[in-house]
Design a protein around this motif. Sequence first.
Motif, mmCIF file in Angstrom:
data_model
loop_
_atom_site.group_PDB
_atom_site.id
_atom_site.type_symbol
_atom_site.label_atom_id
_atom_site.label_comp_id
_atom_site.label_asym_id
_atom_site.label_seq_id
_atom_site.Cartn_x
_atom_site.Cartn_y
_atom_site.Cartn_z
ATOM 1 N N ARG A 145 -21.548 -28.559 -33.948
ATOM 2 C CA ARG A 145 -21.436 -28.501 -35.404
ATOM 3 C C ARG A 145 -22.502 -29.366 -36.062
ATOM 4 N N GLN A 146 -22.983 -28.904 -37.202
ATOM 5 C CA GLN A 146 -23.944 -29.694 -37.962
ATOM 6 C C GLN A 146 -23.253 -30.908 -38.548
ATOM 7 N N LEU A 147 -24.031 -31.944 -38.843
ATOM 8 C CA LEU A 147 -23.445 -33.181 -39.357
ATOM 9 C C LEU A 147 -23.550 -33.269 -40.874
ATOM 10 N N ARG A 148 -24.429 -32.469 -41.451
ATOM 11 C CA ARG A 148 -24.601 -32.516 -42.900
ATOM 12 C C ARG A 148 -24.513 -31.106 -43.467
ATOM 13 N N VAL A 149 -24.029 -31.039 -44.682
ATOM 14 C CA VAL A 149 -23.915 -29.743 -45.360
ATOM 15 C C VAL A 149 -25.310 -29.258 -45.723
ATOM 16 N N VAL A 150 -25.584 -27.988 -45.425
ATOM 17 C CA VAL A 150 -26.884 -27.420 -45.778
ATOM 18 C C VAL A 150 -26.857 -27.042 -47.251
ATOM 19 N N PRO A 151 -27.681 -27.682 -48.091
ATOM 20 C CA PRO A 151 -27.652 -27.351 -49.516
ATOM 21 C C PRO A 151 -28.260 -25.969 -49.763
ATOM 22 N N GLN A 152 -27.783 -25.324 -50.811
ATOM 23 C CA GLN A 152 -28.270 -23.994 -51.146
ATOM 24 C C GLN A 152 -29.350 -24.101 -52.211
ATOM 25 N N ARG A 153 -30.473 -23.464 -51.974
ATOM 26 C CA ARG A 153 -31.550 -23.515 -52.962
ATOM 27 C C ARG A 153 -31.246 -22.571 -54.101
ATOM 28 N N ILE A 154 -31.602 -22.985 -55.319
ATOM 29 C CA ILE A 154 -31.218 -22.189 -56.499
ATOM 30 C C ILE A 154 -31.890 -20.816 -56.485
ATOM 31 N N ASP A 155 -33.119 -20.725 -55.937
ATOM 32 C CA ASP A 155 -33.783 -19.414 -55.914
ATOM 33 C C ASP A 155 -33.225 -18.512 -54.810
ATOM 34 N N HIS A 156 -32.327 -19.058 -53.957
ATOM 35 C CA HIS A 156 -31.680 -18.220 -52.944
ATOM 36 C C HIS A 156 -30.315 -17.721 -53.401
ATOM 37 N N ILE A 157 -29.833 -18.234 -54.559
ATOM 38 C CA ILE A 157 -28.546 -17.787 -55.079
ATOM 39 C C ILE A 157 -28.744 -16.463 -55.810
ATOM 40 N N GLU A 158 -27.796 -15.531 -55.604
ATOM 41 C CA GLU A 158 -27.944 -14.206 -56.232
ATOM 42 C C GLU A 158 -27.820 -14.318 -57.753
ATOM 43 N N LYS A 159 -28.431 -13.333 -58.428
ATOM 44 C CA LYS A 159 -28.543 -13.421 -59.896
ATOM 45 C C LYS A 159 -27.188 -13.325 -60.588
ATOM 46 N N ASP A 160 -26.331 -12.422 -60.094
ATOM 47 C CA ASP A 160 -25.040 -12.242 -60.765
ATOM 48 C C ASP A 160 -24.144 -13.465 -60.595
ATOM 49 N N VAL A 161 -24.318 -14.237 -59.526
ATOM 50 C CA VAL A 161 -23.554 -15.485 -59.344
ATOM 51 C C VAL A 161 -23.965 -16.494 -60.409
ATOM 52 N N ILE A 162 -25.278 -16.564 -60.663
ATOM 53 C CA ILE A 162 -25.785 -17.492 -61.686
ATOM 54 C C ILE A 162 -25.317 -17.060 -63.076
ATOM 55 N N ASP A 163 -25.370 -15.715 -63.331
ATOM 56 C CA ASP A 163 -24.971 -15.212 -64.654
ATOM 57 C C ASP A 163 -23.493 -15.460 -64.928
ATOM 58 N N ASN A 164 -22.654 -15.340 -63.879
ATOM 59 C CA ASN A 164 -21.215 -15.504 -64.072
ATOM 60 C C ASN A 164 -20.741 -16.947 -63.900
ATOM 61 N N TYR A 165 -21.676 -17.867 -63.796
ATOM 62 C CA TYR A 165 -21.292 -19.255 -63.600
ATOM 63 C C TYR A 165 -20.598 -19.791 -64.854
ATOM 64 N N PRO A 166 -19.486 -20.531 -64.730
ATOM 65 C CA PRO A 166 -18.756 -20.999 -65.918
ATOM 66 C C PRO A 166 -19.622 -21.900 -66.794
ATOM 67 N N LYS A 167 -19.516 -21.633 -68.087
ATOM 68 C CA LYS A 167 -20.315 -22.392 -69.037
ATOM 69 C C LYS A 167 -19.393 -23.071 -70.051
ATOM 70 N N ILE A 168 -19.837 -24.212 -70.565
ATOM 71 C CA ILE A 168 -19.074 -24.896 -71.623
ATOM 72 C C ILE A 168 -19.324 -24.208 -72.952
ATOM 73 N N MET A 169 -20.600 -23.846 -73.179
ATOM 74 C CA MET A 169 -20.927 -23.193 -74.451
ATOM 75 C C MET A 169 -22.147 -22.291 -74.226
ATOM 76 N N ASP A 170 -22.351 -21.342 -75.162
ATOM 77 C CA ASP A 170 -23.542 -20.499 -75.125
ATOM 78 C C ASP A 170 -24.604 -21.107 -76.029
ATOM 79 N N TYR A 171 -25.819 -21.001 -75.574
ATOM 80 C CA TYR A 171 -26.899 -21.483 -76.426
ATOM 81 C C TYR A 171 -27.002 -20.596 -77.668
ATOM 82 N N PRO A 172 -27.342 -21.183 -78.820
ATOM 83 C CA PRO A 172 -27.558 -20.332 -80.004
ATOM 84 C C PRO A 172 -28.727 -19.375 -79.782
ATOM 85 N N THR A 173 -28.698 -18.260 -80.462
ATOM 86 C CA THR A 173 -29.712 -17.219 -80.214
ATOM 87 C C THR A 173 -31.109 -17.691 -80.596
#
Lengths: 181, 181
Positions: A145-173
């Motif tokens: 087993r590995q001893l450390r958690v392998v971090p996930q790079r942001i450019d390797h995360i799928e787009k819909d996961v990023i889009d559906n990520y919980p937000k506190i507020m939306d930026y104004p247009t």
Amino acid sequence: MSSRQRVQQWATFARQWHIFDCKWQNPYESAIAIVKHLKGLHKPIYHPMNDCGDHVICINTKEIALPGNEWTKRAYFHHTGYPGGASWTLAWELHSKDPVMIMKKAIYRRLGNNLQRRYTMQRLHLFPDDNVPKELIENVTSQIRQLRVVPQRIDHIEKDVIDNYPKIMDYPTDYLPKTLK
Amino acid sequence: MNHSQFLVSGFLRAPIYNGIGRQINQLQRVTLKFCKSHGSSQGMRNFIENNLVDFAKQNDSVVLYVKPRRHRSPVIVAEYLNGDRKWMSCHNRPSEEILKWLSLLSLQAGDTEPIRYRKHWHTDVPSIQGPWNPFTHKNPGHIIAEYPHEGLGRVFKAPQSATEKLLKIAKKRNESENKKE
């Protein structure tokens, strides 16, 4: 000795093959876990005079992670034996020359000064990426087993996961984010 | 000085046949070597003259050899069923003492010189499950799994990351909002 006992004897002293993924792992920390398997210390039959060490395949040594500023500050010393033959190679230099070397040296050092060290190292198989020859990988029956958690790079995360990520507020247009220079 | 370096090493053992069926005398063969003229063999010569025939009649399972040789000191060599060979000098020993030594040798089960135990444990009841092997108490699925394996190589019980915590809170909130609607 019956044939069953004979086979049981083979099974007890059989060398096992382990695989270890070095991706994002600290080599000096993971050497402790690897050395334990190389020496056979994890077995209940372990004895210093009992040759029960296992094989370990280390993959992705190219993607190891050194802690802190060690890439630039850790130096590997070598002396050719001739006057003025000393050389100090920084970790990043060594890693760019041979992506296997830092992992190898970490394990070699962790084994301790011992007559068995060279023979134990012969049971270690290092690969810079995950291309392992078929005749080696087919022996593997266990993974360390590995001893450390392998971090996930942001450019390797799928787009819909990023889009559906919980937000506190939306930026104004009409909001204009700061652009990087 | 480490006395154990000079001790013969061996394992704890006993003639297991004695005590189950009939008693088998473990002493197989005795050779008495002596000189016909030298004074140091006087006791041995007396023993052969007066006691040897009685001894042979009492111990009919023991083969006795008498071997005269010139100008050498007397010697008893006892050979046992387990292959042990006990050599004993009888230089200037009286015949009574030789008889005592011989009767002692005939009662013993082998060479009783102290030995250094190679293993300090012994069992009369070996394990029914059989000895350990690399796959005892292992999940059989792990043996046939494809390596390198994503899940088997991951950190064991990694602490919850801030991202995971955040996603959990968001999920909980979404559920409670959906219920209200």
